[in-house]
Each structure stands twice: as structure tokens, then as C-alpha cells.
Design an enzyme around this catalytic site. Sequence first.
Site, PDB file in Angstrom:
ATOM      1  N   MET B  81       0.829  -1.209   0.000  1.00  0.00           N
ATOM      2  CA  MET B  81       0.000   0.000   0.000  1.00  0.00           C
ATOM      3  C   MET B  81       0.865   1.262   0.000  1.00  0.00           C
ATOM      4  SD  MET B  81      -3.041  -0.952   2.711  1.00  0.00           S
ATOM      5  CE  MET B  81      -4.113   0.447   2.383  1.00  0.00           C
ATOM      6  N   HIS B  82       0.251   2.357  -0.302  1.00  0.00           N
ATOM      7  CA  HIS B  82       0.785   3.721  -0.100  1.00  0.00           C
ATOM      8  C   HIS B  82       1.937   4.135  -1.013  1.00  0.00           C
ATOM      9  CE1 HIS B  82      -1.504   3.151   3.554  1.00  0.00           C
ATOM     10  NE2 HIS B  82      -0.588   2.378   4.101  1.00  0.00           N
ATOM     11  N   ASP B 241      -2.682  -4.994  -0.240  1.00  0.00           N
ATOM     12  CA  ASP B 241      -2.272  -6.297   0.326  1.00  0.00           C
ATOM     13  C   ASP B 241      -3.072  -6.674   1.567  1.00  0.00           C
ATOM     14  OD1 ASP B 241      -1.061  -4.377   1.894  1.00  0.00           O
ATOM     15  OD2 ASP B 241       0.994  -5.081   1.547  1.00  0.00           O
TER      16      ASP B 241
END
Lengths: 513, 503
Positions: B81-82, B241
Site C-alpha cells: 500500500m501507499h 495487500d
Amino acid sequence: MRNEYLLGTDIGTQGTKTVLVNPDGKIISSAFSEYDVIKPKPSWAEQWPDVWVKATFDTIRDTLEKSKVKPSDIAGIALSGLYGGSGIPLDKDMKPIRPCLIWMDRRATDEVQWVKKNVDKDKIFEITGNYVDSYYGFTKMMWIKNNEPDNWKQISRFITPKDYVIYQLTGENITDFSSAGNIGGVFDLKKRTWSEEMCKVLGIPMSMLPQQIVKSADVVGKITKEASKLCGLLEGTPVVAGGIDAPVASLSAGVLEEKSHVAMAGTSICWGVVHKGQHLSPKLVSFPYVAYDDEMIYTFGGAATAGGIVRWFRDQFCVKEREAERDLNISAYRLLDEEVEDIPPGSEGLLLLPYFMGERSPIWDPDAKGTIIGLTLYHTRKHVYRAILEGVAYSLRHNIEAGLESGLELAEECIMVGGATRSPLWMKMFSDVTGYPIKTLAQNVEAPYGDALLAGVGTGVLDSYERIKDWVRFDKTIYPDKKAKKIYDQYFIEYKKAYKSLKDIMKRLGKIK
Amino acid sequence: MVYLLGLDIGTSGVKALLISPEGKIISSKTESYPLATPHSGWAEQSPRDWWEATVKVIKETVSNNPIDSNQIKGISLSGQMHSSVFLDEKMEVIRPAILWSDTRTSEQCKEIYAIAGGLDQLIHYVSNPALEGFTAPKILWLKENEPENYKKVKYILLPKDYIRYKLTNERFTEVSDAAGTLLFDVIKKRWSTGLLEKLEINQDLLPPVLNSFDLAGRITKNIAEQTGLKFGTQVVAGGADNACGAVGSGITEEGRVMVSIGSSGVVLAQTNNPQADQEGRIHLFNHACPDSWYMMGVTLSAGMAYEWLEKKLFNHRLSYTKLDQLAEEIGTGSEGLIFLPYLYGERTPHNDANARGVYFGISGKHDQRHFIRSVLEGVTFALKDSLELIKNKGVKIKEIRAIGGGAKSRIWQQILADILGEEINLLNVEEGPAFGAALIAGVGIGVYSSFAEAVNRIIKVKKTIVPRIQSTEKYNNYYKLYKKLYYSLEEDFKELKNLTSST
């Protein structure tokens, strides 16, 4: 040198040691006998006195045998002892009724609360020079009274451990000023006698306390025929009173002047200073010193653990070093010192509160707990080891600080004795943390050596206490490093703060069953 | 026969997992790639590395098994992520991707709070606090520190969205990953125009947002030739995820909770009733299932704390099996030894980078075994912190499922059940986010009628660990002290931090 050899026996918590010296202070022989403290419950610590008597007889005999000195050439013996807490309760036939609650015993918590509630703090401090904690013997006497009334009814008197042994050696029932003063609560420090008033307030009959209080260098009796058979000394050999082991150990390091201060760092730390009594601290323990007894006061503070934690860490986390110790015959402690030497002061942000056994002075908190603060993924076992050494050094500084706060003046140097002095790294840390240059002794005999001196002074073999100065040799002085001291100063502030932050939770933790 | 391919673009590598609709693993391939730390606290990866590794694992998957690539009917993706991929107008990568674990953006986080109007307002816009790892602060960082690069930025994508773009030539994201950008209105499921305006970030930089199970494109001819996949194979959007991991553990209905003990620890609960935490202690993100969300708490050092113990405190002297055995010899509560696992600061619930690890309550009776056990207990208390926050948001816990390396340890399973005071279910499959991605592919192309059908058909509880009431009661007492410890030491942590940075 006929008839001029001196014996000193120290009855310790974990073992008894006897040394034989000549009048020049040369050690001819010594013997040691080990025993365990009885711990029926976590905070309890007791001992039957026969263990001490046997260890004393055994080590005297062994020392004599090893020395090849004829018993007729022994001028006298003096004894020092652990702080016996309550002392041994005896019946009217001088028979022990129950085991002695020794200094380590912390069960008298209710009694401490009672005193705090019912007795004016200023008054008890004004009379005795001490305050109250379950460390002090008078609280343990009160515990027996409150919890074992049947035993209490039978008690004719209390007697300290080494005075019980002296009774077995000589048939005389005395105590010395340091032993009497260490009971606290019922001893008038200025008048150097029992306080009738405090005995009444605390409910301890004065008749239960030793009738005769003598100086530590006074001859108090002679070896009896019976004792002679058991220890090998000739009947009639003079026995000198001696005193509490901590001040006697200070004496063994040559401490006679005001302001002199000594830290004994073995399993625990005991730091004490000699002075004339103008300044006392309710956070520290005070009683008459063992030399110049009617003039000098010994004030000390004690951290409950020092070498104790180091040994614990070695045994739990240092298998590799212990193997190396066996295989290469190098001390595991030395290996560990080498491993942590390069870690900078402050252990890179790790702080350890060494209260693994609760703590004595200056925080007097039986509920205090050991704590390691500041761990990150980066820190290793080595950092923890260094933090332990530093934490113990902070605990010494904490006690010294309590002394200074009460107005006590201290000599420019601090003498250190005990097992910890074998580590130069640790000595350096003690110096850097406290800011005092540290002097260590060339030979670490401690209390039995001081006993031998008292035996010499008492029997006239030595003309004065000052002879100890000829006996003692110092190693090179270790000086503090200013830069390190500056860093430790900041960690020390944290050390004190962290305890305050955690104090209440420590107390609550103890209550979870 | 139909087969489903799940790809997981992780931090250490990519995984390609091929399964049958019954959940049978046909093939599992992984390929790792490096992580660069050009400065302390920085973490970057090259999107080109991701792509090359992805092509490699797909090729291996297609060529090294008897299944005809015709039968691979659906593909979907999971990803870290991110982390942000900055692209120019030709969709070329401008600079290495700044990863979720990168902490260079502390200043930008402060700016975001200031610009948004404080934590309250930020939660109002995007349901989450500004953490260094999130995407928005990375965009601001680029703007302020690499203005030349920022000028070139035409598009911003998340890792798995970038890989999907390479596979399909279509530029999308989906709700579960958009949720982690700090620019997405999680509750309304659309970009937060309010916050974008305030931060002066042009919405055109961001891709359109799909549902996780929507069709996002098809394998292009070019890629089909390059990888051996069939031209036109359907590619389903996929998810973050955490969302995919949750799907892969069957966390697809209200009240199911996943506890994952990996390097870090995660407590994740599905909910149909999104409630942001006003103090930002737990995250609220969009889930991969239709109209659903999950709340998530993260404890940074979980397995990592146990690894630290094994490596740093015990010097590799004892194996994990042996450590477990020794811990088992000690009773509930390690006889009063409490461990705070904040070895890397802490995320949930404290959001405090200064927090540190603590062993509290040491006494003479403690030996190495207590030091081992209390780490397992301390990490589990940290997980309980997250679960408690989730419960406080009104989620009714129906079932807890434990996954991850830590959940394989028998003693840790029992400690988990005892400390949480709940039954803990262990599952028959534990294939991580790639497995969840494959299931999402199945839902997307209609192999399964719903997420519920997919997970209930495949994912079964193989063992249930029952809490022991007496231990739970005792742990509840210790937990109270555990919680107090952080607040008592909060200032001390800060001061210790200052001491280490000044020397």
C-alpha cells in the site's frame, strides 16, 4: 612476634571469613565457610544462629591450622557480623526460640505502616537519627510480637548474630554501639543508649535489649574451655567486641577521618561516610562508628543489588562467555567488560533501574522492580549488560546525593572495596557517574581485616586505630572523565524520573496474584 | 477447466499464485527485488524492478506447468500500500518509488494537519491520520524537495496499479488501495476533492477508481507475446495487500476478524458500518468486497520483536522451537514481567515514533524463560490494544482467525486466545495476499457468484484454540498495567530520545 598475632572473623549473610594477620597487617592465612539464607517466602530471610556459630568455629580452626601459628601466639580475636535485623530471640535460658529475621527480611510492612501512622516522623528521627523501614530491626521485633504471640511471651532478650557467637565463645552477653544503633527506632543516637521513651511508644520492652553496650575495640571476655575445644584457640584468649560488618569494612580501608567515604560493592552496594553527627538524613541509616565510637557516626545507604544483577545476567544470557571461561580460564566478567567497553556512556539510550530486589536507600521501596527502558531493534545483549553496570552506578550516585542533600560533607575521593573493584571498566563508570575519583585497595580483605585491627587495638598489640594506615595500600586512583560525566548527568536525571513514573505501577504489579 | 492467477507486488518481492476454483495451488512462484535506503529513514524501489520480476514469475507460471494458458481466465493483483510511482506524460517512471516504510515526510505530515485544519478535519475528509508512509505526504515532499521532478509528474499510481497498467495499458486504481493515499474519501468512496483542493494537488494526477472486483482491462497483445498469457485475458482490479490478505483468510463478512502475526502485527475487522476513529488510532479503509470496509490496527514489532530476542538478546543461541519450549515452562503473566514491544516506535494505538521497548517488573526470580515468554505476551497485549479499539467502534466480534508466522507457534496461539479472551481459529490455507487476489479475480470474472461463496467454499477452519478462563482473568489484570506503562513512560521515552540524538 610472640603472642602478637591477631584474628578477625566476619560473619556475613552468605558466609563467614576469618583471617589471621601479624601486627604489621600481613595476612598469614584465612578460611571461608559458606551457607545459605533461609527464604521461606519471597520477602522473608531468616537464619538459625547455630549456622553462624559453626562457621565461626570452623573458620577459626582452619585459619589456625593453615597458618602454623601456635594458638598461644594469638593475642586476640574480634568479630563483625551482618546486620541481624531483629536479632535472635532467646528464652531465659539463652536458647533460640525462632530463627533470626536478618536485614534482608522485608516482611514487617504492616509494622512500618503502623509506625508511619502513629509515630511522629520528626520525633523518631530526632531521637534515633533514623526513620522507619522494614529493614530496621525494631520493625521485625514488632512483627514477631504481632504475629507470633506465643513466641513473644517466651522471649527474654534479643541478641545480634555476632554477639550470639561471642556469647558462645565467652559466655558474656554484650553488644557494641554500632550493633545497638543499627536496630534503629529504640536507640538514642546522641546519648548512645536505649531510648526508654521510644521503647514505650513502639511496645518493645527495654529488658529485651542487651544491658551492656561497649566500644567495638573493647575486650569483652575470654575464650571458654568449651569453646576452646571447638575452635582451637586457647582458653583465656581475649575476645574483642567488633561491630557491624559495613563500618568494620570501612575501617579496613583506613577510614578514620570525618568525610571519608567508602562504597562496598559486592552482591549489593553499601556506601557510607564517617562524620561527627551534625547532619543526618532520614533517607539513610546512621549509627555509631566502630572506631572513636563515642565521637564518630557512620551514615550509610545501601542499594539492594549490584554484583547480584551482574551475576544473574551472566548466568541467564552469557552461555558463550561462560564456556570461554571454562575453556580459556578467563573470567566471563572480563570478557563481558571487553565486549561493552566500546559502547558509549548511556548505552545508546538504554536505561536500567536495578531494583531487582526492591530497593533500600534512598527510595526505601520494597515493591520497586527492575526495569529496562529504551530498547530498540538495534540494541543487543551487550547494551543490556552495559546498562546494568551503569544502573548500579546510578544507584550509588543516588545514595551519595541523599547524603549531600542532608548536608553531609564528603572527602574529594571515594574509596571502593569489594568484588566489583575487579572490573576496571566498572570502576571507571562509578567514577564517571558520581564525579568522584575512585581509590581501590591493593588487597580486598574487607571486614575481617578491620576486625583484626580492632583485636589489635583492644588487646594493646597496636597502640592506636591509626596503625590501619600502615596496613593499607591503595592502587592507582581512577579519575572521572568530564565528557562522560556530562552525559551520565543527564541519564541520572532520567534514572530518577523513570522511577517516579513507574512507582505506582510497581506497587500494583506486586498485588497481582 | 478454469484457473485463476493472483499476483502480489510485495516489498521484498513479487509472488504469482495460480489456483483452481476449489483453491488448489497449481503453481507458486516468487522473485525478489532490492530495496534502497539512500538515507536513514528512506526506502525506495524501482518500479522497473517490480515489472521485470512480474514478467519473470508470470512466464515461469505459464511455462512450468501442464496447464494451457488458455485456461487462465482471470488475473488480479495485490500490492504494497501507499508507495508512490511518479509518471510523466508518456507514462514513464520519473524517479524511484517512495515506499510505505519511508519516513522522510514528517514535516509534510505536519503541513497536512495544518492545511486540513487539524486531525478532526483530516479524519472528516479521509477517515485516517497523516502518517509518514501514506501517499499524500510523499507527493508534497516531491513538490517541495524535487520541484523539477514534480513538474514532470502527470500521473501518480500505486504499485499494483502500475503493474496492472503495464499488463493492460489501462490506468485505474480501486477503492482499497485508494483508501491508503490519504486523498480518498473512504466513506463516500471517491477522491476527496475538498482535501485535494486544500493541498493543491490536481485530481487529474490520480486515476479513476474502480471496485476491487471490477474488470480493469485485458492482457494486451504485446504482453501476451512477452509472457505467454493469452491475449485478452481479463484482468480484475484487485486490492491492497491487507484487503487481499483478508479476503484470502475469509474476512469478508461483518464480525470476522483477522489477527496476523508477521514481522509486524495486524488486527483487521470487516465492517459494513464504517466508523472512523476520531483520534486516528486505527485505520478505516475500503475493503475489496462490495460496500464494505475494514478497520485495522498495526503493531510495528510483532514477529520482529521475537526475532530481535532470538538474534540480539540470545545471540542465535537458541532456536525458535527451543525458545517456545522455554516460554512454555513459565506460567501466565511471566510472574510479573511485562514487555512493551515498541522496539521500532509504535503505530496503534500510540502513533509514537519515540516509544521504546521496555522490560518491566524484573526481580530475582526471573530467568531467561520469563524474558522469552513476556515478549510473546507483550506483543499480544499490543494486538489486544487494536482489538479493543475495534470493539469500541461497535464491531461485534463473531470470529477471530489467526495467520502469519507467529500463529504457527503453539504457545503463541494459546497466549493469543488467553489474552484476547476469545476463541482463535486457524485456517487450512495460508497463502497470503496473492491467494486473496486470485479469489478476487474469480469473483470478478464470475467463477464465484460472490465473495461469500468463494471463501466459504475454500477457506476452512482447521483448528480452534479455546481461551482458558483463569489465564484470561489474570491477563486482564496484567493488561491494565501494560496499558498504564506506556502513558507513565511517554515523557521518559521522549527524553531518552533527546539524549540519544544529542550525543
